[in-house]
Design a protein around this motif. Structure first.
Motif, mmCIF file in Angstrom:
data_model
loop_
_atom_site.group_PDB
_atom_site.id
_atom_site.type_symbol
_atom_site.label_atom_id
_atom_site.label_comp_id
_atom_site.label_asym_id
_atom_site.label_seq_id
_atom_site.Cartn_x
_atom_site.Cartn_y
_atom_site.Cartn_z
ATOM 1 N N GLY A 139 0.783 -1.294 -0.084
ATOM 2 C CA GLY A 139 0.004 -0.190 -0.001
ATOM 3 C C GLY A 139 0.811 1.137 -0.061
ATOM 4 O O GLY A 139 0.378 2.277 -0.504
ATOM 5 N N LEU A 140 1.902 1.181 0.700
ATOM 6 C CA LEU A 140 2.768 2.332 0.716
ATOM 7 C C LEU A 140 3.446 2.448 -0.567
ATOM 8 O O LEU A 140 3.731 3.708 -0.973
ATOM 9 N N ILE A 141 3.906 1.557 -1.456
ATOM 10 C CA ILE A 141 4.567 1.697 -2.857
ATOM 11 C C ILE A 141 3.627 2.230 -3.732
ATOM 12 O O ILE A 141 3.910 3.019 -4.477
ATOM 13 N N GLU A 142 2.478 1.584 -3.840
ATOM 14 C CA GLU A 142 1.370 2.069 -4.474
ATOM 15 C C GLU A 142 0.688 3.277 -4.302
ATOM 16 O O GLU A 142 -0.176 3.814 -4.912
ATOM 17 N N ARG A 143 0.925 4.064 -2.738
ATOM 18 C CA ARG A 143 0.235 4.923 -2.360
ATOM 19 C C ARG A 143 -1.122 4.782 -2.557
ATOM 20 O O ARG A 143 -2.119 5.961 -2.856
ATOM 21 N N ASP A 144 -1.856 3.724 -2.112
ATOM 22 C CA ASP A 144 -2.946 3.330 -2.004
ATOM 23 C C ASP A 144 -3.355 3.506 -0.489
ATOM 24 O O ASP A 144 -3.284 2.588 0.404
ATOM 25 N N SER A 145 -3.938 4.645 0.030
ATOM 26 C CA SER A 145 -4.659 4.900 1.457
ATOM 27 C C SER A 145 -5.602 3.753 1.790
ATOM 28 O O SER A 145 -5.535 3.324 2.768
ATOM 29 N N GLY A 146 -6.625 3.465 0.621
ATOM 30 C CA GLY A 146 -7.519 2.513 1.085
ATOM 31 C C GLY A 146 -7.019 1.143 1.213
ATOM 32 O O GLY A 146 -7.561 0.327 2.102
#
Length: 620
Positions: free
Chosen positions: A242-249
């Motif tokens: 999630g941190l790599i893809e910058r996906d908050s959800g």
């Protein structure tokens, strides 16, 4: 009766059974074997690495009746009583719960009393929890203990101890167990205890243990009791993705799933910080990561995608959230806010968020520059391997399809090709005659003219111009190709004299262009729209080349018995050496004439013309 835990059942009894602490084993075993044991030791290191266990083994070997190479026999009454916890020679004290000065004073008073064994051993666990007064009471005894007393101090945080106590002890540091050593030990324990677990469950136990032998065996026992179910294990890789893809959800979903399984938000955050630390170490020092080798490769790949700067920022942000959780009514909100700020820079106003945005923009610009450089790479000529001059700024020419050389039988050479190569006179017997009864001569088969693959002006600018001699390049640089009439290309020159100089090296240029273009090339020089006649060439040329303005006879006008063209039959003389003009030429001074007197104006005349009506005044 309760079942004994795995970490107690498989606790080492000798120094040789300790895993991953070879430096500690060597120091203690050699000291006992040579009779040079110290009076005070300080064991420090992470939890579950064998500090208290090593202290008990040392207490056994100091009072063992049958010591062999610094190892206890574990069979005499003294060794068995130490293992049962009933020995009068070994006293354990938990400094976390007995940290007052009264407890330490009572210990000091009893230390002077004798004991049945050779040594009286005091084991103080979590000694960094002692109060300042208790440390002061212990200090004098540590400095000058009774001859038969040995102190062993164990702590997980030696920095909290006073320097005066640490300086009076022999400090031995315990390390987390290497991943390979821990994996081998866990598989041996599982096999010896009869636990049937999958490799996934064993890897989960190793991950949860984090290099601590006690924590790993406790996790292994829990997995064995649940039948190897690893569904309740928090997947920390989900947070990193999630941190790599910058996906908050994605990170919020992972946190919600972990909390729904009963995990404390603070505990999850601590585990995530340790996971990020392993990712950071995998970039700088992979040997410090206490995980299986396959897990190290996975984390290293994720760390490469996330970047060291982003990992450090995440550790700092989550660490600040852990500090704020102490007084927060709902710790989950703090960690969720921190995760959203790490995955969405627009929500963060701190300096690190701005730096992260700048770094991401710089990375994007660098990638675009790399792609642009690859797209605008200067093309190279396939025949020479050199870079094409001006190739990056030129548009590719639409070239005509190449002719298959095997599509038709070889025909007679074209007139241009015949003029560039010596003609071979065929024997008379090889010439076919036309029958006298034929009403008209039989025409020879028409020759297939080679199709140029590259335009002549492009071939000159991109390839040939850099290959010819410097003198030829200098002469031809003053002109340019302005068009063509069939196979003859018109080359514009400044004047007829310059065209005569260029005509001296025409054969070399035509041959070079023919090799690159793939077809015969003929050059005609023009000056001011009119052709430069070859008879105007300078006297330095030994023989004027034939007139190129006369078009060759058409192929259908020749018969099989007709002789070759007159131009082709002429032998080609060797090419004369290029004429190099002399640097300086003698000038006859008698041929020079003076300019008319009226054409020379004095400065006074020029001033008078510049200022009409002015009058020259004398100095008088």
């Amino acid at each position: 009766m309760a079942t004994q835990s795995l970490y107690r059942r498989y606790r080492p009894r000798r120094f040789s059974e300790l895993k991953g602490q070879d430096h500690v084993v060597m120091a203690l075993r050699d000291a006992v074997a040579t009779g040079r044991e110290g009076q005070a030791y300080l064991f420090s290191g992470p939890r579950g690495t064998g500090k208290t266990t090593s202290a008990r083994i040392l207490a056994k070997v100091l009072n063992c009746d049958n010591v062999i190479d610094g190892e206890p026999c574990c069979e005499c009454e003294s060794c068995l009583s130490v293992e049962r916890g009933t020995s009068y020679d070994v006293h354990e004290l938990d400094a976390a719960s007995n940290n007052g000065v009264d407890s330490i004073r009572d210990l000091v008073e009893k230390a002077a009393l004798g004991s049945p064994g050779r040594h009286k051993v005091y084991i103080l666990d979590e000694v960094h929890m002692l109060s300042k007064a208790a440390e002061a009471a212990l200090l004098k005894t540590l400095e000058e203990p009774p001859p038969h007393v040995v102190f062993v101090l164990a702590t997980t945080d030696p920095q909290k101890m006073s320097d005066t106590i640490r300086s009076r002890t022999q400090h031995l540091q315990f390390h987390l167990l290497p991943s390979d050593t821990m994996a081998e030990h866990v598989r041996w324990v599982a096999g010896d205890a009869g636990l049937e677990l999958s490799d996934v469950a064993l890897d989960a136990a190793l991950t949860q243990g984090g290099g601590s032998a006690r924590d790993t065996l406790s996790a292994l026992e829990l997995l064995a009791s649940t039948g190897g179910d690893v569904s309740d294990v928090v997947d920390l890789d989900e947070f990193l993705i999630g941190l790599i893809e910058r996906d908050s959800g994605r990170v919020l979903t992972a946190m919600g799933y972990a909390v729904s399984m009963g995990r404390d938000p603070r505990t999850i955050t601590e585990e995530l910080v340790r996971h990020l630390r392993n990712a950071f170490l995998s970039l700088l020092a992979p040997e410090l990561v206490v995980l299986p080798s396959d897990r190290i490769d996975t984390i290293a790949d994720q760390a490469q995608q996330l970047g060291a700067a982003a990992i450090v920022r995440a550790i700092e942000r989550l660490g600040s959230a852990l500090v704020d959780m102490r007084h927060a009514p709902d710790p989950r909100i703090l960690v969720e806010v921190a995760l959203v700020q790490l995955t969405h820079d627009g929500t963060g106003t701190d300096h690190d968020a701005l730096v992260s945005r700048i770094e991401r923009l710089e990375t994007t610009v660098k990638q675009l520059r790399t792609q642009g450089a690859a797209a605008s790479a200067v093309p190279k000529d396939p025949t020479t391997g050199r870079a094409v001059l001006g190739g990056a700024a030129r548009r590719p020419e639409r070239s005509a399809p190449a002719v298959d050389p095997h599509a038709a039988e070889p025909q007679s050479p074209s007139p241009a090709a015949a003029s560039s190569e010596p003609a071979e006179t065929a024997p008379a017997s090889d010439l076919e005659t036309v029958p006298t009864t034929s009403p008209e001569p039989v025409a020879a088969p028409e020759a297939a003219a080679p199709v140029p693959t590259v335009a002549v002006p492009d071939a000159w600018e991109q390839t040939v111009k850099s290959q010819v001699k410097p003198l030829v390049r200098a002469l031809y640089s003053a002109g340019s190709f302005v068009g063509n009439r069939g196979d003859t290309w018109l080359f514009s020159v400044p004047n007829e004299a310059h065209g005569s100089k260029c005509n001296e090296h025409r054969a070399d240029v035509e041959a070079a262009l023919s090799n690159v273009v793939g077809a015969p090339v003929t050059i005609e020089f023009v000056s001011g729209g009119s052709p430069v006649h070859e008879h105007e060439a300078t006297s330095s040329a030994p023989t004027a080349p034939p007139d190129r303005s006369v078009a060759p006879a058409a192929p259908h006008e020749r018969t099989a018995a007709s002789p070759p063209a007159e131009r082709s039959a002429e032998p080609v003389e060797p090419e004369p050496a290029p004429h190099v003009p002399e640097a300086d030429e003698d000038v006859d001074l008698h041929e020079l004439t003076d300019a008319p007197p009226e054409s020379v104006k004095t400065p006074i005349d020029r001033l008078a013309e510049a200022f009409p009506g002015s009058e020259l005044m004398s100095d008088d």
